[in-house]
Scaffold this active site. Structure first.
Site, PDB file in Angstrom:
ATOM      1  N   ASP A  11      19.745  13.670  52.607  1.00  0.00           N
ATOM      2  CA  ASP A  11      20.998  14.328  52.223  1.00  0.00           C
ATOM      3  C   ASP A  11      22.115  13.313  52.442  1.00  0.00           C
ATOM      4  O   ASP A  11      22.394  12.920  53.574  1.00  0.00           O
ATOM      5  CB  ASP A  11      21.225  15.576  53.080  1.00  0.00           C
ATOM      6  CG  ASP A  11      22.294  16.490  52.503  1.00  0.00           C
ATOM      7  OD1 ASP A  11      22.974  16.078  51.536  1.00  0.00           O
ATOM      8  OD2 ASP A  11      22.458  17.605  53.013  1.00  0.00           O
ATOM      9  N   ASP A 105      22.787  14.467  45.341  1.00  0.00           N
ATOM     10  CA  ASP A 105      22.836  13.809  46.649  1.00  0.00           C
ATOM     11  C   ASP A 105      21.748  14.273  47.608  1.00  0.00           C
ATOM     12  O   ASP A 105      21.836  14.038  48.804  1.00  0.00           O
ATOM     13  CB  ASP A 105      24.200  14.033  47.297  1.00  0.00           C
ATOM     14  CG  ASP A 105      24.501  15.508  47.540  1.00  0.00           C
ATOM     15  OD1 ASP A 105      23.873  16.357  46.876  1.00  0.00           O
ATOM     16  OD2 ASP A 105      25.362  15.815  48.386  1.00  0.00           O
ATOM     17  N   GLU A 106      20.705  14.905  47.092  1.00  0.00           N
ATOM     18  CA  GLU A 106      19.724  15.510  47.987  1.00  0.00           C
ATOM     19  C   GLU A 106      18.358  15.501  47.325  1.00  0.00           C
ATOM     20  O   GLU A 106      18.237  15.795  46.133  1.00  0.00           O
ATOM     21  CB  GLU A 106      20.160  16.945  48.303  1.00  0.00           C
ATOM     22  CG  GLU A 106      19.346  17.666  49.319  1.00  0.00           C
ATOM     23  CD  GLU A 106      19.855  19.078  49.565  1.00  0.00           C
ATOM     24  OE1 GLU A 106      19.266  19.771  50.410  1.00  0.00           O
ATOM     25  OE2 GLU A 106      20.838  19.495  48.894  1.00  0.00           O
TER      26      GLU A 106
END
Length: 471
Positions: A11, A105-106
């Site tokens: 993350d 983003d993960e």
């Protein structure tokens, strides 16, 4: 469940805000809030400097401004975020063929499938190397969780924030989970959390002790069984490399309710065109056209129509969305409109009747503020003249001063800070909004030091030394 912590969850830390800080030297170390800037906007991401003041994701932007009035408030630049995300995802895919992106983003990574980890020592080594590589390539930081399941890996990465790594050794999961609040578990939102609290259940340990039968009685069979399994740290879900796209949609929330029916029709047509562009970009076509209308009183209506075959023709989607709109009462005004396409396929079966109706129609401009109205019989097409709009945070270029970004605009003026990712903090200048020497520009790529070799967990390397673009 696995016997080794070989599932990794990454993350990125305050991703949108961190990219903005890396792109804008004057904002490094400052409070930055990214999201919708209108009265009804919400926070997408807040930098850690802004979180000190209580600003959080999904918070109304008005509330954020009251908490942190001196923060920089910026509109998102998704093209730049996507390019940085692509670099991060490439690093993940160098570890394993099984990478499951959840957002820009993960992502989850199956380290065992990549042959890079089979035990806690090798898993930790792979996680630390990934964090160092992300810092070296992007100049940004990410938090890593390692565990024997996806649920636990995600919980571990949350515990690792910001810029850390947490590994959960197999066999310690229940002990770790027991004191955590029930909201830690995926699928436990505010409503379920309140319901459990009223039953005297506030921690994961109490959830496990309650037993499956009691949880089924409280929240239903499917949810109760899932909650009990999670409380016992059971999660058998595999990392899935590709997720099938089931629908494509776009929507806009308006700062002021729209009452004029003609304007509503224009907005629906514009949204239909945007939806088709996104549909084509993904190589899809679809059979079911959907319209979403949120009215002035927050009631939300959805309507759909299924065509005879898949299409990616903007004229067909516009016509179907217009038909759906005719069946919706917009008296009192609307605050949100959306158009979507589902029933996706990789081929099209064109609607011949719609093609005939639109034969010879020229492609319409698709950008906001540049729309045409051909939907009203017996009326001459009316075209809204494009208005130059300078959005805070977006890129511009001046014929004399070069590249910069918009700090703000109003009363016919626009304020620009002239700086680039590899410059010192730049000067601020103000221009008329119609200044012919000022134009919108594309974001510049981020840069990172040539010797970006800071140890994992250390400060991100910055400074005035040699820098190179991220490519």
């Amino acid at each position: 469940m696995r016997s080794a912590p070989t599932i990794l969850h990454l993350d990125m830390d305050a991703f949108f805000a961190a990219v903005e800080q890396a792109s804008k030297p004057s904002l490094r170390g400052k409070a930055v809030v990214v999201g919708g800037l209108g009265p009804r906007g919400v926070v997408a991401t807040a930098s850690y400097e802004a979180r000190v003041f209580g600003v959080r994701s999904a918070m109304p932007m008005g509330q954020a401004r009251r908490l942190a009035p001196n923060a920089a408030y910026l509109a998102p630049r998704f093209s730049l975020y996507r390019s940085v995300s692509d670099q991060v995802m490439a690093l993940l895919r160098s570890l394993s063929p099984l990478v499951e992106p959840l957002s820009l983003d993960e992502a989850f990574v199956d380290l065992e499938a990549g042959g890079v980890a089979r035990d806690p020592v090798s898993a930790r080594r792979a996680g630390e190397r990934l964090r160092a590589d992300i810092r070296a390539v992007t100049g940004l930081t990410g938090s890593v969780g390692l565990a024997a399941s996806k649920m636990l890996a995600k919980i571990a990465s949350e515990e690792a924030k910001p810029d850390g790594l947490v590994l959960i050794d197999p066999g310690t999961e229940r002990e770790l989970l027991a004191p955590m609040p029930v909201r830690t578990l995926p699928g436990v939102g505010p409503a379920t959390g309140d319901h459990l609290r009223r039953a005297g259940i506030t921690t994961v340990g109490e959830l496990a002790e309650a037993g499956e039968d009691e949880l089924v009685r409280l929240v239903g069979k499917a949810h109760g069984q899932a909650l009990h399994a999670m409380a016992l740290a059971r999660d058998e879900r595999p990392v899935v490399a590709e997720r099938e796209t089931k629908s494509v949609s776009v929507e806009d929330t308006y700062d002021v309710d729209i009452h004029d029916r003609v304007r509503i029709r224009l907005e629906v047509r514009r949204l239909a065109d945007r939806c088709v562009r996104r549909l084509r970009a993904g190589g899809h076509a679809g059979r079911t056209i959907q319209l979403k209308v949120r009215r002035y009183d927050f009631s939300t209506l959805t309507r759909s129509e299924t065509l005879r075959g898949p299409t990616d023709d903007p004229a067909v989607v516009r016509e179907a969305a217009a038909r759906l709109l005719e069946g919706v009462d917009t008296t009192g005004g609307v605050r949100l409109l959306g158009v979507g396409v589902s029933g996706l396929a990789a081929f099209t079966q064109e609607d011949l009747f719609a093609q005939a109706a639109y034969a010879g129609e020229e492609a319409e401009p698709g950008e906001e503020g540049d729309v045409a109205d051909r939907s009203l019989p017996g009326r001459e097409p009316s075209v809204e003249r494009p208005v130059r709009k300078w959005t805070a945070g977006h890129d511009v270029r001046h014929a004399v001063f070069g590249h910069g970004w918009v700090q703000g605009s109003g009363v016919g003026r626009v304020t620009v800070r002239f700086e680039t990712p590899d410059s010192a903090p730049g000067r601020v200048r103000t221009f008329a909004v119609e200044d012919p020497e000022l134009e919108p520009a594309d974001p510049l790529p981020l840069v990172t030091p040539v010797s970006a070799t800071a140890p994992p967990g250390g400060p991100a390397p910055r400074g005035n030394g040699p820098r190179q673009p991220v490519v």
